[in-house]
Enzyme design. Structure first.
Site, PDB file in Angstrom:
ATOM      1  N   PRO A   2      53.907  38.476  17.761  1.00 22.42           N
ATOM      2  CA  PRO A   2      52.811  37.606  18.327  1.00 22.42           C
ATOM      3  C   PRO A   2      53.189  37.336  19.804  1.00 22.42           C
ATOM      4  O   PRO A   2      54.298  37.212  20.280  1.00 22.42           O
ATOM      5  CB  PRO A   2      52.911  36.402  17.782  1.00 22.42           C
ATOM      6  CG  PRO A   2      53.709  36.479  16.394  1.00 22.42           C
ATOM      7  CD  PRO A   2      54.464  37.747  16.597  1.00 22.42           C
ATOM      8  N   GLU A   3      52.208  37.698  20.589  1.00 27.81           N
ATOM      9  CA  GLU A   3      52.312  37.597  21.979  1.00 27.81           C
ATOM     10  C   GLU A   3      51.717  36.567  22.795  1.00 27.81           C
ATOM     11  O   GLU A   3      51.124  35.683  21.988  1.00 27.81           O
ATOM     12  CB  GLU A   3      51.748  39.083  22.724  1.00 27.81           C
ATOM     13  CG  GLU A   3      52.367  40.190  22.221  1.00 27.81           C
ATOM     14  CD  GLU A   3      53.807  40.746  22.831  1.00 27.81           C
ATOM     15  OE1 GLU A   3      54.210  39.859  23.692  1.00 27.81           O
ATOM     16  OE2 GLU A   3      54.190  41.522  22.490  1.00 27.81           O
ATOM     17  N   HIS A  89      57.991  32.641   2.007  1.00 30.54           N
ATOM     18  CA  HIS A  89      58.118  32.794   3.241  1.00 30.54           C
ATOM     19  C   HIS A  89      57.684  31.708   4.048  1.00 30.54           C
ATOM     20  O   HIS A  89      57.415  31.752   5.480  1.00 30.54           O
ATOM     21  CB  HIS A  89      57.217  33.965   3.822  1.00 30.54           C
ATOM     22  CG  HIS A  89      57.920  35.314   3.308  1.00 30.54           C
ATOM     23  ND1 HIS A  89      59.080  35.708   3.261  1.00 30.54           N
ATOM     24  CD2 HIS A  89      57.471  36.137   2.232  1.00 30.54           C
ATOM     25  CE1 HIS A  89      59.457  36.892   2.555  1.00 30.54           C
ATOM     26  NE2 HIS A  89      58.288  37.171   1.967  1.00 30.54           N
ATOM     27  N   ARG A 151      64.037  43.270  42.260  1.00 28.49           N
ATOM     28  CA  ARG A 151      64.510  43.891  41.045  1.00 28.49           C
ATOM     29  C   ARG A 151      64.234  45.503  41.308  1.00 28.49           C
ATOM     30  O   ARG A 151      63.389  46.002  41.726  1.00 28.49           O
ATOM     31  CB  ARG A 151      63.605  43.670  39.751  1.00 28.49           C
ATOM     32  CG  ARG A 151      63.430  41.854  39.716  1.00 28.49           C
ATOM     33  CD  ARG A 151      64.661  41.324  39.222  1.00 28.49           C
ATOM     34  NE  ARG A 151      65.171  42.041  37.970  1.00 28.49           N
ATOM     35  CZ  ARG A 151      64.604  41.528  36.994  1.00 28.49           C
ATOM     36  NH1 ARG A 151      63.984  40.345  36.848  1.00 28.49           N
ATOM     37  NH2 ARG A 151      64.852  42.063  35.625  1.00 28.49           N
TER      38      ARG A 151
END
Ligand SMILES: [Zn+2]
Length: 271
Positions: A2-3, A89, A151
């Site tokens: 899931p994003e 689950h 970066r």
């Protein structure tokens, strides 16, 4: 996995109905990625004020403290009055007087964590390093550019790292770089203002598009049992190695960056 869009659509699916609910009990199944950090019995009687999102975390504000929910690799949340007994689950049930919020997570990389507040070290450890929220005003071109300039890693990896902008996962990073016409291997600090402006817009566009797709399938999504909730996006490059680019017909290429697959069009993404 899931994003951000899936997490946001999950939030929208239950934030309103659960706001104001009184907690009856919190029942845990098998251990999740991190421990709850509080005696579940102590949560009984507390009220849920609302649910916010920060990156891929859902922050459930209680009248005292907050619960942080994370869906991990395979988690999904359902909120309903009609859930049966917990399955193999289902590892967390938050039982309230308005229904049960259930975390279904076959791989158990998800978590439910209690914190006294956002300043609590437990919360700061999880949330403190997160970059700007891409769909808010906090994500502006100037700060984005400043973050990228510092970066030297590739732009794809910097997007995934989540400390400049949060919630741009593997699919959305590949798609945004395609939309911006930027090669995923370019060092972040080499991007000039023109390309940063394009990428900034592209990140928003791909996430908003996914939210729109997710929003239109919200009903199915929130009702899907045992589904991790991928949205059926028509991707431009992601997972399309060897297939023709939808813009120019050139074969899409794949490469590995930091153990993740990256997909790009060598013709459309020259910059
Ligand atoms: Zn192309």
């Amino acid at each position: 996995m899931p994003e951000l869009p899936e997490v946001e659509v999950t939030r929208r699916s239950f934030a309103e109905p659960i706001a104001g609910a009184r907690i009856v009990a919190l029942r845990l199944g098998k251990p999740l990625r991190w421990p709850l950090g509080v005696d579940p019995a102590s949560l009984a009687g507390r009220r849920v004020l609302g649910v916010r999102r920060r990156g891929k975390y859902l922050l459930m504000d209680l009248d005292e403290g907050l619960l942080l929910w994370h869906l991990g690799m395979s988690g999904s949340l359902r909120f309903s009055t009609g859930l049966g007994a917990a399955g193999v689950h289902d590892h967390c049930d938050l039982v309230t007087d308005r229904g049960v919020l259930r975390l279904h997570d076959p791989r158990r990389f998800g978590a439910v964590v209690y914190a006294a507040g956002e300043a609590d070290p437990v919360a700061r450890k999880l949330l403190g390093h997160l970059g700007a929220e891409p769909l808010t005003d906090a994500f502006d071109v100037r700060h984005f550019h400043e973050g990228l300039r510092r970066r030297r890693a590739s732009i794809k990896q910097v997007l995934l790292a989540g400390d400049v902008v949060v919630g741009v996962g593997n699919i959305y990073a590949s798609e945004a770089l395609f939309l911006a016409g930027i090669r995923p291997t370019v060092s972040a600090h080499r991007l000039g203002r023109v390309r940063v402006v394009r990428l900034h817009a592209a990140v928003r566009t791909v996430l908003e598009r996914a939210l729109a797709v997710g929003g239109s399938t919200l009903r199915d999504f929130s009702n899907a049992q045992g589904q991790s909730g991928y949205f059926q996006l028509e991707t431009m490059v992601y997972d399309r190695e060897g297939e023709p680019c939808r813009a120019c017909g050139t074969a899409i290429q794949a490469l590995r960056q930091g153990q993740r697959s990256t997909f790009f069009c060598p013709q459309c993404q020259k910059g």
